[in-house]
Design a protein around this motif. Structure first.
Motif, PDB file in Angstrom:
ATOM      1  N   VAL A 168       0.645 -53.983  37.062  1.00  0.00           N
ATOM      2  CA  VAL A 168       1.383 -52.863  37.653  1.00  0.00           C
ATOM      3  C   VAL A 168       0.935 -51.540  37.035  1.00  0.00           C
ATOM      4  O   VAL A 168       0.667 -50.559  37.740  1.00  0.00           O
ATOM      5  CB  VAL A 168       2.904 -53.063  37.465  1.00  0.00           C
ATOM      6  CG1 VAL A 168       3.669 -51.806  37.876  1.00  0.00           C
ATOM      7  CG2 VAL A 168       3.390 -54.257  38.267  1.00  0.00           C
ATOM      8  N   ASN A 235      -1.125 -57.098  43.059  1.00  0.00           N
ATOM      9  CA  ASN A 235       0.260 -56.626  43.168  1.00  0.00           C
ATOM     10  C   ASN A 235       0.886 -57.017  44.496  1.00  0.00           C
ATOM     11  O   ASN A 235       2.068 -57.367  44.547  1.00  0.00           O
ATOM     12  CB  ASN A 235       0.309 -55.103  42.964  1.00  0.00           C
ATOM     13  CG  ASN A 235       0.269 -54.712  41.503  1.00  0.00           C
ATOM     14  OD1 ASN A 235       1.274 -54.778  40.802  1.00  0.00           O
ATOM     15  ND2 ASN A 235      -0.900 -54.306  41.030  1.00  0.00           N
ATOM     16  N   THR A 248       5.922 -54.436  41.541  1.00  0.00           N
ATOM     17  CA  THR A 248       4.618 -54.804  42.111  1.00  0.00           C
ATOM     18  C   THR A 248       4.477 -54.264  43.534  1.00  0.00           C
ATOM     19  O   THR A 248       3.386 -53.867  43.937  1.00  0.00           O
ATOM     20  CB  THR A 248       4.438 -56.330  42.103  1.00  0.00           C
ATOM     21  OG1 THR A 248       5.557 -56.958  42.739  1.00  0.00           O
ATOM     22  CG2 THR A 248       4.331 -56.854  40.677  1.00  0.00           C
TER      23      THR A 248
END
Length: 487
Positions: A168, A235, A248
Motif C-alpha cells: 500500500v 493492491n 488496498t
C-alpha cells in the motif's frame, strides 16, 4: 567502485535496520525499488556499470537474514527447494552469459544492450563477449536472491502483514512521486528528481500532446509504468479478496489513475490485460467475488465515467487529446519507427535460438524488447523450460482436502488449507507475479524477470508453504468486508 549519495543514504538506513525486525528489511527492499533511475554504487572498471539501490539493499537483507542466531537460515534453505526451478534458471543463465558469447562469437550480428554510436535504428554488430554479459548474470542472481529473501521474510513473524502494508505504501509513494514529477517539469522541483536519477541509464524526458510523461524517479515512463503495474495489480487483488480492503482499494484506485495518464504503452497493455483477466474471472467464477466488492467496483467505474464526462464538458479538446494520446501509444505504436525498432530487437531472440541450436547465446548478448524472446535467444530450451516450470509452481492451486474435492474448510483448492487471509494474500501475490510478465513480454530488454516478479513469486511460495501446514480454513463469510493480515 564509489558510493553515490543514494548509496550512502542506504548505507545509513540499512545499518540501522540491521538491529530491527526482519519485516522492516522487507520494507527497505521494497522502498529501494522505487528509485529505478538511481545508482547506489558506480563501477567504472566494469564498463562504467552501476549498482541499483534495490540490489544494494539486498546486501543488508542478507546480512540480517544470516546473522548468527537469527534462526532464518533453515527457512532460507527451504526456499531454495521451493524455488528450485528459478535456481536452475538462474545458474544456467549465469553459465550461458559467460560461455554463450564466446562459443557463438561472430556467428550473428546483434544490437547490443549498450550501443555507443549506432548508425541507424536497426544497426547491429558481430556478437562478442562484453561487460553486459557479466552485468546480466548479476541481475539474474539478484532476482533469485530477491525471491529467496522474500520467501524467508514472509515466513517470519509479521512478514505477511508487512508485505501487504508495504504494498500500500509503495503504491501511494510511486503514484504521488510520478504525479508530482510530471506536474513540476520545468520548475526548480524537477532538479530534485533529476538528482535521484543518477544511474548510468539513458534519462529520457518526453512529452506528447501537452501531456508530460510520468517517470517519477525512473529514467523513462515505461520503466515507471512497469514497476507501477505490479503494485496496482497487487493492491487490486488484495482489495478483491478483502485483505485490508479500505487501504488496498484506495491505493489501487490512485495508482491506476496515474498509470492511465502516464502516456506509457506498457501501462496501457498492463491495465488492459488485467481488466480482461478481471472481467473474465467474474464471468467464469461469479461466485468467487463478494457482492460488496462487485458493488464497489461498479461504483468506482461509474464515478470515473462521470468525472470523464465532466472533464469533456469543461474542456472540449481534452477528450480528443486523451484519445489521440492513447491511440498513439498503443495501436499506432506498431507503425512507428520506435515500434519497428522494438520488433527488430525482439526478433533477434528467434535468430539467436536458431544460430545456437537451442542453447542460447547468453544473457546480456543482445538488447531485446520482450522477456519471452530474450529468454529464448539467450538461454534457449533450458531457459524456457525452467522459467515456465517456475511460473507453474507459483500459480498451481493448493491441493484439495476431504471428500468431493472440497477442502477441509469447504473452500476447495483455493482455501482448503491454511488461514483465509494467508491464502488470500498468496493468491494475490501469485496472480500479480503472472500479470507483470505480460507487459514484460512486450517491453523488457532483458532476460531476467525483474525484482517485482521475484519478490511476489517468492512470497507466494512462502505463503503456500504456510497454508499447506496450517490448520483447516474456516468457512468463508461472504458478508465479511475485510480480512485482517496475520501478524
Amino acid at each position: 567502485m564509489s558510493f553515490t549519495f543514494v548509496g550512502l543514504l542506504q548505507l545509513v538506513i540499512g545499518s540501522i535496520l540491521l538491529f530491527r525486525s526482519l519485516p522492516a528489511m522487507l520494507m527497505f527492499l521494497l522502498a529501494s525499488g522505487l528509485f529505478g533511475g538511481s545508482a547506489a554504487l558506480t563501477m567504472p572498471a566494469i564498463g562504467n556499470s552501476s549498482v541499483p539501490p534495490i540490489q544494494f539493499a539486498l546486501l543488508f537483507v542478507y546480512i540480517r537474514l544470516l546473522m548468527p542466531r537469527g534462526g532464518y537460515f533453515a527457512v532460507w534453505t527451504q526456499g531454495i527447494r521451493d524455488n528450485f526451478m528459478l535456481v536452475l534458471f538462474t545458474f544456467y543463465g549465469m553459465v550461458a552469459a559467460y560461455a554463450g558469447p564466446r562459443i557463438f562469437a561472430g556467428r550473428m550480428n546483434v544490437a547490443p544492450v549498450r550501443f555507443e554510436n549506432p548508425r541507424n535504428l536497426f544497426d547491429a554488430i558481430p556478437l562478442e563477449p562484453t561487460s553486459q554479459n557479466f552485468t546480466a548474470s548479476i541481475y539474474l542472481l539478484c532476482a533469485l536472491l530477491a525471491a529467496l529473501a522474500a520467501y524467508a521474510i514472509v515466513r517470519s513473524r509479521a512478514g505477511v502483514e508487512m508485505l501487504v502494508k508495504g504494498g500500500v505504501v509503495i503504491a501511494w509513494v510511486h503514484a504521488l512521486s510520478g504525479l508530482i514529477a510530471s506536474l513540476t517539469k520545468g520548475t526548480p522541483l524537477e532538479e530534485v528528481f533529476s538528482l535521484f536519477r543518477n544511474g548510468n541509464y539513458a534519462q529520457l524526458d518526453q512529452a506528447y500532446q501537452g501531456f508530460n510523461r510520468v517517470d517519477g524517479f525512473f529514467p523513462e515512463a515505461s520503466g515507471w509504468a512497469a514497476f507501477g503495474i505490479a503494485w496496482f495489480v497487487f493492491n487490486c487483488e488484495c482489495w478483491y479478496r478483502s485483505v485490508w480492503s479500505k487501504h488496498t482499494g484506495r491505493a489501487a484506485l490512485l495508482l491506476g489513475a496515474v498509470l492511465f495518464f502516464s502516456t506509457s504503452s506498457t501501462a496501457y497493455v498492463g491495465i488492459g490485460c488485467y481488466l480482461v483477466f478481471f472481467i473474465g474471472r467474474l464471468l467464469v467464477m461469479p461466485a468467487s467475488v463478494q457482492p460488496v466488492r462487485l458493488k464497489q467496483g461498479l461504483l468506482a467505474m461509474f464515478s470515473m465515467m462521470v468525472m470523464a464526462a465532466v472533464a469533456m464538458a469543461a474542456i472540449p479538446h481534452f477528450a480528443a487529446q486523451v484519445v489521440d494520446m492513447i491511440l498513439h501509444m498503443t495501436v499506432d505504436k506498431g507503425d512507428s519507427l520506435s515500434g519497428q525498432q522494438r520488433l527488430f530487437w525482439a526478433m533477434q531472440g528467434f535468430t539467436a535460438f536458431e544460430v545456437s541450436a537451442g542453447v542460447g547465446i547468453g544473457p546480456g548478448s543482445f538488447r531485446s524488447s520482450s522477456l519471452l524472446t530474450a529468454i529464448l535467444g539467450t538461454m534457449g530450451v533450458v531457459g524456457v523450460l525452467t522459467f515456465a516450470g517456475y511460473v507453474f509452481s507459483v500459480l498451481r492451486p493448493l491441493p484439495t482436502r476431504g471428500a468431493g474435492g472440497q477442502g477441509a474448510g469447504g473452500q476447495g483448492a483455493g482455501g482448503g488449507a491454511g488461514n483465509d487471509a494467508v491464502v488470500a494474500v498468496m493468491e494475490a501475490c501469485a496472480t500479480t507475479a503472472f500479470i507483470v510478465l505480460i507487459p514484460a513480454a512486450i517491453s523488457s530488454p532483458n532476460s531476467h524477470p525483474g525484482t517485482n516478479f521475484s519478490i511476489l513469486a517468492g512470497a507466494a511460495l512462502a505463503l503456500r508453504h504456510i497454508a499447506m501446514r496450517s490448520g483447516p480454513a474456516s468457512q468463508p463469510d461472504q458478508a465479511r468486508q475485510n480480512r485482517t493480515v496475520p501478524a
